[in-house]
Design an enzyme around this catalytic site. Structure first.
Site, PDB file in Angstrom:
ATOM      1  N   TYR A   1     -60.679 -13.272 -40.621  1.00 21.81           N
ATOM      2  CA  TYR A   1     -59.927 -14.343 -39.978  1.00 21.81           C
ATOM      3  C   TYR A   1     -60.817 -15.146 -39.024  1.00 21.81           C
ATOM      4  CZ  TYR A   1     -56.831 -16.736 -36.741  1.00 21.81           C
ATOM      5  OH  TYR A   1     -56.245 -17.687 -35.954  1.00 21.81           O
TER       6      TYR A   1
ATOM      7  N   GLY B   1     -54.492 -19.506 -37.339  1.00 23.31           N
ATOM      8  CA  GLY B   1     -53.055 -19.436 -37.136  1.00 23.31           C
ATOM      9  C   GLY B   1     -52.311 -19.418 -38.450  1.00 23.31           C
TER      10      GLY B   1
END
Length: 515
Positions: free
Chosen positions: A54, A61
């Protein structure tokens, strides 16, 4: 400029923040810390080559489901910084920004963020050369960290945006060029590592605590001085009475009052006045047997303030010495852990509690002020401590209005931000802390409380002019009031005193009560 060393085996302490922010100490970084950062960076650089991580090769997000091609990963970080540099409102004060930078530098120095060492080294230069990034008050909701505030810091670190330097607001690129500071480069996840974190709310919160501790000491000082003015009995701050309750804060405040009043010739012993034969034969006493609560219950009122400040300080220092971004890079275990260490509930809650007790301090000051101004309560001073003609002149009457209105604002502002979560970010951030908002509101309440205390101090000064009891005052009272009297003359004729009140407010903010 002398400095302190950021060391690998030493956590940042409250005094370190004070020295950097208020004593202009430089920040030095132990080489071992930089080597730890290097290991984290090198591990992530190798680990991320064939994995989905990530914020390294994904969107952010709710956009995390999108894989980012390798050739766009650098632009991904720049886009994050630039798009989130969207703050609004007033610029943060220099001391808040510097506290924010020191907090962020320290958490990144823990080696759990996978950043290049130049991020830390550049922040060190900004701190030591007093270059203050332009960061706005409004923006972050304190859940994925203080995203917007920290984006403005990151924007400056990449050489863009604006800074305050040498008293003026300037373009970052100009200041960097003049000072020989090189912008950081994006290597892997420098953008996300800078933005994901609680360093804005924590830095502001630590500044709040510096001022709240000072404010509390001045509140003890005023309370002690008023007990002298009214010649109060001393048993309400005695060790015997206060040790009957187990609260550390109450015992601490009572001890501070005893130390303040140790050599006072004004406070009285109850047994010398009310336990003698003459008192037993009296049906009605001309003097009060017990003082009003704003004088008699100071240890019980300020004790919770002391305990709350100490608790908030512990939590803030735990936070500033924690890794608070996402994901966490663990080079030792050769793993990357995704979670929510960027969430600011701890800091938001502590600032809410701090704001409550500071509002209570302003309420205590306002009630003590009212006691001094009302002759029907104190029975020793003229109305409004008027040193001239009653009716024609007004004494401290006008200043009381300012203190009351400011106290009322503090009561309203003491409402919680911690429970005012608003989901956003396509509901990815569905419960947030509002930590930066809480910290900023707390700073406003602290500033207000100093203004209320300045009116109280000014009124005590006028009372001392009237009573002429300097030779009987305790040493701490006499020492400070000799200074404070220079800021405010005896008001024998009405005059505007807003400048004098501002000067007293600034003095209280910049000086400890007991130094």
């Amino acid at each position: 400029m002398s400095g302190f060393m950021l060391k690998i085996k030493k956590e940042l302490e409250f005094q370190d923040f004070y020295q950097v922010l208020f004593e202009n100490k430089s920040v030095e970084i132990e080489e071992e810390i930089l080597q730890r950062v290097d290991k984290s960076f090198e591990f992530l650089q190798d680990f991320s080559k064939d994995k989905i991580i990530y914020g390294v090769n994904t969107g952010f997000g709710p956009m995390a489901q999108y894989r980012i091609p390798d050739e766009d990963c650098e632009n991904l970080q720049y886009n994050l910084i630039r798009s989130h540099a969207a703050g609004a409102g007033k610029p943060l004060s220099a001391e808040n920004v510097r506290a924010l930078m020191l907090a962020r530098m320290n958490t990144l120095a823990l080696g759990k963020s996978g950043i290049h060492r130049e991020v830390i080294e550049t922040m060190q230069q900004l701190l030591n050369k007093n270059v203050v990034p332009l960061i706005f008050e409004h923006g972050g909701v304190g859940a994925s960290g203080d995203l917007v505030q920290l984006a403005h810091l990151a924007l400056v670190l990449i050489g863009e945006g604006e800074v305050f330097y040498d008293g003026t607001r300037q373009e970052t690129c100009t200041v960097f060029k003049n000072l020989g500071i090189n912008p950081i480069s994006i290597h892997i996840r420098e953008g996300l590592a800078l933005l994901n974190g609680t360093s804005a709310m924590t830095g502001i919160g630590l500044v709040n605590l510096i001022y709240a501790k000072r404010l509390m000491e001045w509140s003890v000082f005023c309370s002690s001085a008023i007990n002298e003015i009214v010649e109060a009995y001393d048993d309400h701050f005695s060790e015997e009475l206060n040790s009957a309750k187990k609260h550390r804060g109450q015992q601490k405040i009572a001890r501070m009052m005893r130390e303040h009043l140790a050599d006072s010739h004004l406070t009285r012993k109850r047994h010398e006045h009310l336990y003698e034969e003459k008192a037993k034969k009296t049906d009605q006493f001309s003097e009060k047997v017990q003082e009003y609560y704003s004088l008699r219950c100071v240890p019980q009122v300020l004790g919770p303030v002391y305990d709350t400040i100490e608790q908030a300080l512990r939590i803030h220092l735990e936070e500033v010495n924690s890794a608070n971004d996402n994901p966490i890079i663990d080079a030792a275990k050769e793993q990357v852990f995704h979670g929510g260490n960027f969430h600011g509930d701890y800091i938001s809650l502590e600032n809410d509690k701090l704001r409550l007790v500071v509002a209570k301090m302003s309420m205590l000051a306002e009630r003590q002020l009212n006691y001094l101004l009302n002759p029907n309560l104190n029975n020793i001073l003229p109305a409004f401590v008027n040193l001239s003609r009653l009716g024609l002149n007004f004494g401290m009457q006008g200043a009381q209005f300012a203190a009351v209105s400011t106290t009322a604002e503090n009561q309203m502002l003491s409402n919680s931000m911690y429970v005012h979560s608003i989901p956003n970010n396509n509901d990815n951030q569905d419960i947030v802390s509002m930590g930066a908002n809480s910290a900023l509101l707390t700073r406003k309440v602290i500033d207000n409380a100093f203004e209320v205390l300045s009116v109280e101090i000014a009124t005590i000064v006028q009372a001392l002019y009237y009573l002429k009891v300097n030779e009987k005052l305790s040493s701490p009272s006499l020492r400070k009031f000799e200074i404070l009297k220079k800021l405010l003359p005896a008001l024998k004729e009405d005059q505007p005193i807003y400048k004098e009140l501002q000067a007293i407010t600034e003095y209280l903010k910049k000086h400890d009560a007991y130094s």
